[in-house]
Design a protein around this motif. Structure first.
Motif, PDB file in Angstrom:
ATOM      1  N   VAL A  95      57.582  38.479  40.654  1.00  0.00           N
ATOM      2  CA  VAL A  95      56.891  37.837  41.777  1.00  0.00           C
ATOM      3  C   VAL A  95      55.388  37.806  41.531  1.00  0.00           C
ATOM      4  CG1 VAL A  95      58.655  38.566  43.431  1.00  0.00           C
ATOM      5  CG2 VAL A  95      56.643  40.004  43.069  1.00  0.00           C
ATOM      6  N   ARG A  96      54.722  36.918  42.270  1.00  0.00           N
ATOM      7  CA  ARG A  96      53.258  36.875  42.282  1.00  0.00           C
ATOM      8  C   ARG A  96      52.802  37.117  43.718  1.00  0.00           C
ATOM      9  NH1 ARG A  96      52.127  31.792  40.604  1.00  0.00           N
ATOM     10  NH2 ARG A  96      51.863  32.444  38.420  1.00  0.00           N
ATOM     11  N   GLN A  97      52.000  38.147  43.893  1.00  0.00           N
ATOM     12  CA  GLN A  97      51.466  38.487  45.214  1.00  0.00           C
ATOM     13  C   GLN A  97      49.967  38.219  45.230  1.00  0.00           C
ATOM     14  OE1 GLN A  97      52.756  42.286  46.773  1.00  0.00           O
ATOM     15  NE2 GLN A  97      50.924  42.513  48.049  1.00  0.00           N
ATOM     16  N   ILE A  98      49.529  37.430  46.179  1.00  0.00           N
ATOM     17  CA  ILE A  98      48.107  37.104  46.292  1.00  0.00           C
ATOM     18  C   ILE A  98      47.548  37.741  47.554  1.00  0.00           C
ATOM     19  CG2 ILE A  98      46.405  35.254  46.543  1.00  0.00           C
ATOM     20  CD1 ILE A  98      48.272  33.431  44.992  1.00  0.00           C
ATOM     21  N   GLU A  99      46.506  38.511  47.386  1.00  0.00           N
ATOM     22  CA  GLU A  99      45.813  39.147  48.504  1.00  0.00           C
ATOM     23  C   GLU A  99      44.419  38.551  48.617  1.00  0.00           C
ATOM     24  OE1 GLU A  99      46.985  41.568  50.584  1.00  0.00           O
ATOM     25  OE2 GLU A  99      48.949  41.537  49.608  1.00  0.00           O
ATOM     26  N   ARG A 100      44.078  38.074  49.795  1.00  0.00           N
ATOM     27  CA  ARG A 100      42.716  37.594  50.062  1.00  0.00           C
ATOM     28  C   ARG A 100      42.051  38.604  50.991  1.00  0.00           C
ATOM     29  NH1 ARG A 100      45.852  32.927  49.582  1.00  0.00           N
ATOM     30  NH2 ARG A 100      45.019  31.416  48.076  1.00  0.00           N
ATOM     31  N   LEU A 101      41.310  39.482  50.388  1.00  0.00           N
ATOM     32  CA  LEU A 101      40.745  40.611  51.124  1.00  0.00           C
ATOM     33  C   LEU A 101      39.471  40.192  51.854  1.00  0.00           C
ATOM     34  CD1 LEU A 101      41.210  43.389  48.415  1.00  0.00           C
ATOM     35  CD2 LEU A 101      42.817  42.627  50.172  1.00  0.00           C
ATOM     36  N   ALA A 102      39.487  40.366  53.166  1.00  0.00           N
ATOM     37  CA  ALA A 102      38.316  40.006  53.979  1.00  0.00           C
ATOM     38  C   ALA A 102      37.354  41.177  54.116  1.00  0.00           C
ATOM     39  CB  ALA A 102      38.763  39.543  55.364  1.00  0.00           C
ATOM     40  N   GLY A 103      37.826  42.341  53.736  1.00  0.00           N
ATOM     41  CA  GLY A 103      36.974  43.533  53.805  1.00  0.00           C
ATOM     42  C   GLY A 103      37.407  44.539  52.759  1.00  0.00           C
ATOM     43  N   TRP A 104      36.689  45.641  52.690  1.00  0.00           N
ATOM     44  CA  TRP A 104      37.035  46.676  51.718  1.00  0.00           C
ATOM     45  C   TRP A 104      38.374  47.300  52.093  1.00  0.00           C
ATOM     46  CZ3 TRP A 104      33.811  47.568  47.538  1.00  0.00           C
ATOM     47  CH2 TRP A 104      32.560  46.930  47.605  1.00  0.00           C
ATOM     48  N   ARG A 105      39.169  47.611  51.068  1.00  0.00           N
ATOM     49  CA  ARG A 105      40.485  48.200  51.323  1.00  0.00           C
ATOM     50  C   ARG A 105      40.747  49.309  50.320  1.00  0.00           C
ATOM     51  NH1 ARG A 105      45.721  44.418  51.533  1.00  0.00           N
ATOM     52  NH2 ARG A 105      44.361  43.254  52.955  1.00  0.00           N
ATOM     53  N   ASP A 106      41.257  50.424  50.824  1.00  0.00           N
ATOM     54  CA  ASP A 106      41.498  51.583  49.949  1.00  0.00           C
ATOM     55  C   ASP A 106      42.547  51.299  48.883  1.00  0.00           C
ATOM     56  OD1 ASP A 106      39.633  53.122  51.264  1.00  0.00           O
ATOM     57  OD2 ASP A 106      41.081  54.033  52.624  1.00  0.00           O
ATOM     58  N   CYS A 107      43.603  50.579  49.259  1.00  0.00           N
ATOM     59  CA  CYS A 107      44.654  50.263  48.298  1.00  0.00           C
ATOM     60  C   CYS A 107      45.380  49.002  48.753  1.00  0.00           C
ATOM     61  CB  CYS A 107      45.640  51.423  48.149  1.00  0.00           C
ATOM     62  SG  CYS A 107      46.535  51.814  49.663  1.00  0.00           S
ATOM     63  N   ILE A 108      46.148  48.428  47.859  1.00  0.00           N
ATOM     64  CA  ILE A 108      46.955  47.250  48.160  1.00  0.00           C
ATOM     65  C   ILE A 108      48.420  47.662  48.106  1.00  0.00           C
ATOM     66  CG2 ILE A 108      47.678  44.981  47.327  1.00  0.00           C
ATOM     67  CD1 ILE A 108      44.840  44.607  46.225  1.00  0.00           C
ATOM     68  N   PHE A 109      49.143  47.323  49.161  1.00  0.00           N
ATOM     69  CA  PHE A 109      50.563  47.651  49.242  1.00  0.00           C
ATOM     70  C   PHE A 109      51.380  46.504  48.655  1.00  0.00           C
ATOM     71  CE2 PHE A 109      54.631  47.550  51.611  1.00  0.00           C
ATOM     72  CZ  PHE A 109      55.125  48.789  51.229  1.00  0.00           C
ATOM     73  N   LEU A 110      52.216  46.809  47.651  1.00  0.00           N
ATOM     74  CA  LEU A 110      53.075  45.784  47.066  1.00  0.00           C
ATOM     75  C   LEU A 110      54.212  45.472  48.026  1.00  0.00           C
ATOM     76  CD1 LEU A 110      53.311  46.855  43.307  1.00  0.00           C
ATOM     77  CD2 LEU A 110      51.623  45.385  44.432  1.00  0.00           C
ATOM     78  N   GLU A 111      54.407  44.189  48.311  1.00  0.00           N
ATOM     79  CA  GLU A 111      55.429  43.779  49.271  1.00  0.00           C
ATOM     80  C   GLU A 111      56.829  44.096  48.781  1.00  0.00           C
ATOM     81  OE1 GLU A 111      54.995  39.855  50.925  1.00  0.00           O
ATOM     82  OE2 GLU A 111      52.825  39.910  50.654  1.00  0.00           O
ATOM     83  N   ARG A 112      57.046  44.034  47.491  1.00  0.00           N
ATOM     84  CA  ARG A 112      58.329  44.431  46.908  1.00  0.00           C
ATOM     85  C   ARG A 112      58.131  45.826  46.323  1.00  0.00           C
ATOM     86  NH1 ARG A 112      61.530  39.802  46.034  1.00  0.00           N
ATOM     87  NH2 ARG A 112      61.054  38.390  47.766  1.00  0.00           N
ATOM     88  N   ASP A 113      58.764  46.809  46.935  1.00  0.00           N
ATOM     89  CA  ASP A 113      58.440  48.196  46.583  1.00  0.00           C
ATOM     90  C   ASP A 113      59.550  48.947  45.864  1.00  0.00           C
ATOM     91  OD1 ASP A 113      60.121  48.226  48.748  1.00  0.00           O
ATOM     92  OD2 ASP A 113      59.121  49.879  49.767  1.00  0.00           O
ATOM     93  N   LEU A 114      60.605  48.247  45.433  1.00  0.00           N
ATOM     94  CA  LEU A 114      61.671  48.921  44.683  1.00  0.00           C
ATOM     95  C   LEU A 114      61.332  48.936  43.203  1.00  0.00           C
ATOM     96  CD1 LEU A 114      64.887  47.479  46.416  1.00  0.00           C
ATOM     97  CD2 LEU A 114      63.860  49.732  46.749  1.00  0.00           C
ATOM     98  N   VAL A 115      61.032  50.110  42.692  1.00  0.00           N
ATOM     99  CA  VAL A 115      60.656  50.351  41.290  1.00  0.00           C
ATOM    100  C   VAL A 115      59.803  49.207  40.710  1.00  0.00           C
ATOM    101  CG1 VAL A 115      62.474  51.966  40.716  1.00  0.00           C
ATOM    102  CG2 VAL A 115      62.976  49.547  40.565  1.00  0.00           C
ATOM    103  N   PRO A 116      58.617  48.972  41.271  1.00  0.00           N
ATOM    104  CA  PRO A 116      57.775  47.881  40.768  1.00  0.00           C
ATOM    105  C   PRO A 116      57.160  48.209  39.418  1.00  0.00           C
ATOM    106  CG  PRO A 116      56.591  49.124  42.446  1.00  0.00           C
ATOM    107  CD  PRO A 116      57.993  49.681  42.409  1.00  0.00           C
ATOM    108  N   SER A 117      56.944  47.164  38.631  1.00  0.00           N
ATOM    109  CA  SER A 117      56.306  47.281  37.320  1.00  0.00           C
ATOM    110  C   SER A 117      55.343  46.111  37.162  1.00  0.00           C
ATOM    111  CB  SER A 117      57.362  47.262  36.216  1.00  0.00           C
ATOM    112  OG  SER A 117      56.755  47.280  34.938  1.00  0.00           O
ATOM    113  N   ILE A 118      54.044  46.412  37.060  1.00  0.00           N
ATOM    114  CA  ILE A 118      53.016  45.368  37.054  1.00  0.00           C
ATOM    115  C   ILE A 118      52.811  44.801  35.657  1.00  0.00           C
ATOM    116  CG2 ILE A 118      50.530  44.965  37.368  1.00  0.00           C
ATOM    117  CD1 ILE A 118      50.590  46.832  39.715  1.00  0.00           C
ATOM    118  N   SER A 119      52.728  43.470  35.589  1.00  0.00           N
ATOM    119  CA  SER A 119      52.429  42.809  34.317  1.00  0.00           C
ATOM    120  C   SER A 119      50.966  42.381  34.253  1.00  0.00           C
ATOM    121  CB  SER A 119      53.333  41.598  34.108  1.00  0.00           C
ATOM    122  OG  SER A 119      53.259  40.712  35.208  1.00  0.00           O
TER     123      SER A 119
END
Length: 201
Positions: free
Chosen positions: A59-83
């Motif tokens: 999947v491709r997840q796009i976040e448009r952050l309007a302010g500072w954020r401590d972390c980004i939560f992946l919408e698909r959270d079952l054993v994720p692996s980032i490319s």
């Protein structure tokens, strides 16, 4: 915004041969029905857990952050692996610019976690189970037990508890108020699925 790049090949939580062995079915007369039953049960389990499915997909997840954020939560959270991760059109380096902790993506600066700044972040990753090899056994067991329950109830009045034939026929019915269930599922199966329910943030 989430886009599926490579969909899962299947979301079924078990296979036909395994279910037939559980049921003691040796002929092929019910194969189509049982295959459909597996798909229906797998979808019911996914819905109960608040998930679109179980199979591994990219999947491709796009976040448009309007302010500072401590972390980004992946919408698909079952054993994720980032490319790949791109922030403000700059490709970031794993373990140097970011790190993944479970399903939480953190920004790094040196050896410290820092907040994500405003802007567009694009994350491509794979998530889900590589069915059936990487599927937790308790998930498959929950699906098999639910399949067996639905198979046993096929063509039967769901309210009948017992039927006695002596000199006369006596039929007892379940009291629906006393049948233990959670979210429409038997309580034991619901309890087994509980650890896989999606976290709402």
């Amino acid at each position: 915004m989430l886009t599926v790049l490579t969909p899962a090949s299947t979301d079924d939580l078990t296979i036909l041969a395994t279910l037939k062995a559980e049921l003691g079915v040796t002929d092929a007369a019910s194969d189509t029905y049982l295959a459909d039953l597996i798909t229906q049960v797998s979808g019911t389990c996914a819905s109960f857990c608040g998930r679109p499915g179980w199979g591994r997909e990219t999947v491709r997840q796009i976040e448009r952050l309007a302010g500072w954020r401590d972390c980004i939560f992946l919408e698909r959270d079952l054993v994720p692996s980032i490319s790949s991760v791109t922030a403000a059109d700059t490709a970031l380096v794993a373990d140097v610019d970011y790190e993944l902790d479970g399903s939480l993506l953190y920004r790094l600066s040196g050896d410290r976690r820092v907040a994500w700044s405003c802007g567009r972040v694009v994350i491509e990753y794979a998530a889900g189970y590589p069915l059936l090899g990487g599927l937790p056994y308790d998930l498959e067991r929950a699906a098999l037990d639910l399949c067996k329950a639905w198979w046993s109830a096929k063509g039967r009045d769901p309210q009948v508890r017992s039927l006695k034939v002596l000199n006369e026929i006596e039929t007892a019915y379940f009291d629906p108020d006393k049948v233990q269930s959670i979210g429409g599922l038997p309580i034991d199966i619901a309890a087994r699925l509980q650890p896989y329910r999606a976290v709402a943030l």
